[in-house]
Design an enzyme around this catalytic site. Structure first.
Site, PDB file in Angstrom:
ATOM      1  N   GLN A 220      -4.083  -4.796   7.225  1.00  0.00           N
ATOM      2  CA  GLN A 220      -5.074  -5.782   6.753  1.00  0.00           C
ATOM      3  C   GLN A 220      -4.909  -7.126   7.457  1.00  0.00           C
ATOM      4  O   GLN A 220      -5.589  -8.095   7.100  1.00  0.00           O
ATOM      5  CB  GLN A 220      -4.944  -5.984   5.231  1.00  0.00           C
ATOM      6  CG  GLN A 220      -5.202  -4.735   4.417  1.00  0.00           C
ATOM      7  CD  GLN A 220      -6.670  -4.302   4.394  1.00  0.00           C
ATOM      8  OE1 GLN A 220      -7.568  -5.056   4.782  1.00  0.00           O
ATOM      9  NE2 GLN A 220      -6.923  -3.090   3.941  1.00  0.00           N
TER      10      GLN A 220
ATOM     11  N   ASP B 121       3.593  -3.802   7.836  1.00  0.00           N
ATOM     12  CA  ASP B 121       2.293  -3.139   7.711  1.00  0.00           C
ATOM     13  C   ASP B 121       1.209  -4.178   8.027  1.00  0.00           C
ATOM     14  O   ASP B 121       0.948  -5.085   7.238  1.00  0.00           O
ATOM     15  CB  ASP B 121       2.151  -2.610   6.280  1.00  0.00           C
ATOM     16  CG  ASP B 121       0.784  -1.988   6.020  1.00  0.00           C
ATOM     17  OD1 ASP B 121      -0.127  -2.158   6.846  1.00  0.00           O
ATOM     18  OD2 ASP B 121       0.637  -1.341   4.958  1.00  0.00           O
TER      19      ASP B 121
ATOM     20  N   CYS C 196      -4.795   2.294  -3.644  1.00  0.00           N
ATOM     21  CA  CYS C 196      -3.559   2.888  -3.111  1.00  0.00           C
ATOM     22  C   CYS C 196      -2.387   1.909  -3.243  1.00  0.00           C
ATOM     23  O   CYS C 196      -1.545   1.796  -2.328  1.00  0.00           O
ATOM     24  CB  CYS C 196      -3.711   3.318  -1.656  1.00  0.00           C
ATOM     25  SG  CYS C 196      -5.026   4.503  -1.403  1.00  0.00           S
TER      26      CYS C 196
ATOM     27  N   LYS D 231     -10.218  -0.565  10.706  1.00  0.00           N
ATOM     28  CA  LYS D 231     -10.449  -1.773   9.902  1.00  0.00           C
ATOM     29  C   LYS D 231     -10.836  -2.959  10.783  1.00  0.00           C
ATOM     30  O   LYS D 231     -11.117  -4.040  10.292  1.00  0.00           O
ATOM     31  CB  LYS D 231      -9.206  -2.100   9.079  1.00  0.00           C
ATOM     32  CG  LYS D 231      -8.903  -1.022   8.024  1.00  0.00           C
ATOM     33  CD  LYS D 231      -7.814  -1.447   7.094  1.00  0.00           C
ATOM     34  CE  LYS D 231      -7.171  -0.304   6.344  1.00  0.00           C
ATOM     35  NZ  LYS D 231      -7.994   0.307   5.319  1.00  0.00           N
TER      36      LYS D 231
ATOM     37  N   HIS E 216       0.877  -1.175   0.000  1.00  0.00           N
ATOM     38  CA  HIS E 216       0.000   0.000   0.000  1.00  0.00           C
ATOM     39  C   HIS E 216       0.916   1.227   0.000  1.00  0.00           C
ATOM     40  O   HIS E 216       2.029   1.191   0.534  1.00  0.00           O
ATOM     41  CB  HIS E 216      -0.843  -0.040   1.278  1.00  0.00           C
ATOM     42  CG  HIS E 216      -1.866   1.049   1.399  1.00  0.00           C
ATOM     43  ND1 HIS E 216      -1.551   2.335   1.761  1.00  0.00           N
ATOM     44  CD2 HIS E 216      -3.207   1.038   1.224  1.00  0.00           C
ATOM     45  CE1 HIS E 216      -2.651   3.069   1.807  1.00  0.00           C
ATOM     46  NE2 HIS E 216      -3.681   2.304   1.474  1.00  0.00           N
TER      47      HIS E 216
HETATM   48  N1  C6P Z   1      -6.303   0.664   3.007  1.00  0.00           N
HETATM   49  C1  C6P Z   1      -8.123   0.150   1.490  1.00  0.00           C
HETATM   50  O1  C6P Z   1      -9.216   0.365   0.997  1.00  0.00           O
HETATM   51  P1  C6P Z   1      -4.854   4.210   7.104  1.00  0.00           P
HETATM   52  O2  C6P Z   1      -5.444   4.998   5.992  1.00  0.00           O
HETATM   53  O3  C6P Z   1      -3.644   4.884   7.707  1.00  0.00           O
HETATM   54  O4  C6P Z   1      -5.842   3.756   8.121  1.00  0.00           O
HETATM   55  O5  C6P Z   1      -4.344   2.823   6.456  1.00  0.00           O
HETATM   56  C2  C6P Z   1      -3.492   2.853   5.349  1.00  0.00           C
HETATM   57  C3  C6P Z   1      -3.250   1.457   4.874  1.00  0.00           C
HETATM   58  C4  C6P Z   1      -1.981   0.914   5.024  1.00  0.00           C
HETATM   59  N2  C6P Z   1      -1.720  -0.346   4.661  1.00  0.00           N
HETATM   60  C5  C6P Z   1      -2.659  -1.149   4.148  1.00  0.00           C
HETATM   61  C6  C6P Z   1      -2.310  -2.557   3.792  1.00  0.00           C
HETATM   62  C7  C6P Z   1      -3.960  -0.657   3.971  1.00  0.00           C
HETATM   63  O6  C6P Z   1      -4.895  -1.468   3.467  1.00  0.00           O
HETATM   64  C8  C6P Z   1      -4.268   0.683   4.322  1.00  0.00           C
HETATM   65  C9  C6P Z   1      -5.630   1.256   4.071  1.00  0.00           C
HETATM   66  C10 C6P Z   1      -7.651   1.042   2.620  1.00  0.00           C
HETATM   67  O7  C6P Z   1      -7.396  -0.766   1.112  1.00  0.00           O
HETATM   68  C11 C6P Z   1      -7.798   2.490   2.271  1.00  0.00           C
HETATM   69  S1  C6P Z   1      -6.740   2.980   0.949  1.00  0.00           S
END
Ligand code: C6P
Length: 406
Positions: free
Chosen positions: A200, A197, A362, A223, A119
């Protein structure tokens, strides 16, 4: 008929919209009443600025904030809760490590390793750190099933590698990274710091941070049934203690003199300003809710739904499904349908009450490697059941009829 793991009635938004099939939990999850109530309760009964007042109400707010940290530590297998730093989410956690540890430790000639599965939140901070310091960014490529190519990783990691940034679970295709193998492989070749990271992963899998032997781990509360605006960076104590602060202000200092400062202990050194205590309390309530369901059950439920969905979606003409088989994925089904743009598909699905995400998720480096600009992504969580799968498949069939008639 596969029932949901958590009752839909626990989720006010889903209960108010019986015709809605929410299949976008990888973007953000719905919130159970238990979480909404915990936040309300904080403001209704305990609202004061933590760490600041000598009066009982402030002490209660401080205790709740402290308990929330302890709950997170237990949930992600961290014995020392001081190693849990509250952030706004995964993005802020990664920027914290890149700005603080990265600026202090990475220099020209060093190498930073990332993967093509990341991401942007776990790609851009490292790319920008490399640009700023003169270090080289090395990108590990993927297997044909969009998993991280471990042979490539083995080849890329050397004694020059200062940091390896890797996702635990891909948001775009759901692939799960075998972290134990990654740690073994990186440790055998380098003294690199390993940053994971977990955005997910934490909502879907048991995560034992201490046992994994990694250095930093980040996730976002929203999430995993918790509110937006709260997340965590978990780090090894020695590393966190060695790092300079990321932001300056209240609560993160020990002494402020006219010309210099000393810093508070961890985790406070990294939590400048009034903390988001109410949402931390909401995160703790979400964790308790998931613990009551049982993370092994959460995982089993998602795999069962995913297998049913995948079998039926694959049977539709013109469908391409991305990623490894369901047993190696979290609850994500990423796909495309012949010549139909994923955004058009998502719009038609919405008319059938089916909410999915369409776009690059993203993860543009991954999309480039897939040779597409976007995919359609359905993602499952504890409140989904087989009717959601039926609705998804029915809506896709309807979309196919519309495009066949064009
Ligand atoms: N992915 C998706 O629809 P934030 O925005 O900081 O809470 O998380 C960012 C982020 C970082 N790593 C991974 C693997 C993610 O999936 C996400 C957020 C959402 O896939 C919004 S783009």
């Amino acid at each position: 008929m596969l029932a949901s793991l958590a009752p839909r009635s626990d989720f006010p938004l889903l209960a108010a919209n019986p015709g809605m099939h929410y299949l976008d939990s990888a973007a953000t999850s719905q919130k159970p009443a238990a979480v909404l109530n915990a936040i309300h309760e904080f403001y209704a009964t305990a609202n004061a600025n933590p760490h600041r007042g000598a009066y009982a109400l402030s002490a209660r707010a401080t205790d709740l904030y402290h308990d929330a940290r302890a709950t997170v530590a237990r949930f992600v297998g961290v014995a020392d809760s001081d190693c849990v730093v509250f952030t706004r989410g995964t993005t802020e956690a990664m920027n914290l490590v890149a700005s603080s540890w990265g600026r202090a430790n990475v220099q020209a000639g060093d190498e930073i390793v990332v993967t093509a599965l990341e991401h942007h939140a776990n790609f851009v901070p490292w790319q920008q750190l490399a640009i700023a310091t003169g270090a080289t960014l090395r990108i590990v490529e993927l297997t044909p099933q969009q998993t991280i190519d471990l042979e490539q990783l083995r080849a890329v990691v050397t004694t020059r590698t200062k940091l390896v940034a890797i996702t635990h679970v891909s948001n775009a295709v759901g692939a799960i990274t075998p972290l134990a193998e990654v740690v073994h492989l990186v440790r055998a070749r380098s003294a690199a710091v390993i940053v994971v990271d977990g955005a997910q992963a934490v909502p879907h899998l048991p995560v034992p941070f201490d046992a994994l032997g990694i250095d930093f781990y980040a996730f976002s509360g929203h999430k995993l049934l918790a509110p937006m605006g709260i997340g965590c960076l978990i780090g090894r104590r020695a590393l966190l203690e060695s790092m300079p602060p990321y932001q300056f202000g209240g609560d993160m200092i020990e002494w402020v003199r006219d010309t210099e400062c000393t810093w508070n202990v961890i985790p406070h050194k990294f939590e400048a300003g009034t903390p988001n205590a109410a949402d931390a309390v909401g995160l703790a309530a979400a964790i308790r809710y998931l613990e009551a369901l049982g993370m092994a059950n959460v995982r089993a439920h998602e795999v069962a739904l995913l297998e049913r969905a995948e079998e039926r979606v694959r049977a539709l003409p013109g469908v391409t499904v991305y990623g490894p088989p369901p047993a190696q994925r979290s609850g994500v089904l990423s796909f495309s349908l012949a010549d139909v743009h994923p955004h058009d598909l998502a719009t038609i699905l919405d008319q059938h009450g089916v909410c999915i995400r369409a776009g690059h998720h993203c993860a543009q480096p991954l999309m480039r490697r897939l040779g597409v600009s976007a995919t359609a992504r359905a993602s499952f969580y504890v409140y989904n059941d087989e009717r959601d799968v039926d609705a998804l498949v029915g809506a896709l069939e309807a979309a196919q009829r519309i495009f066949a008639a064009d």
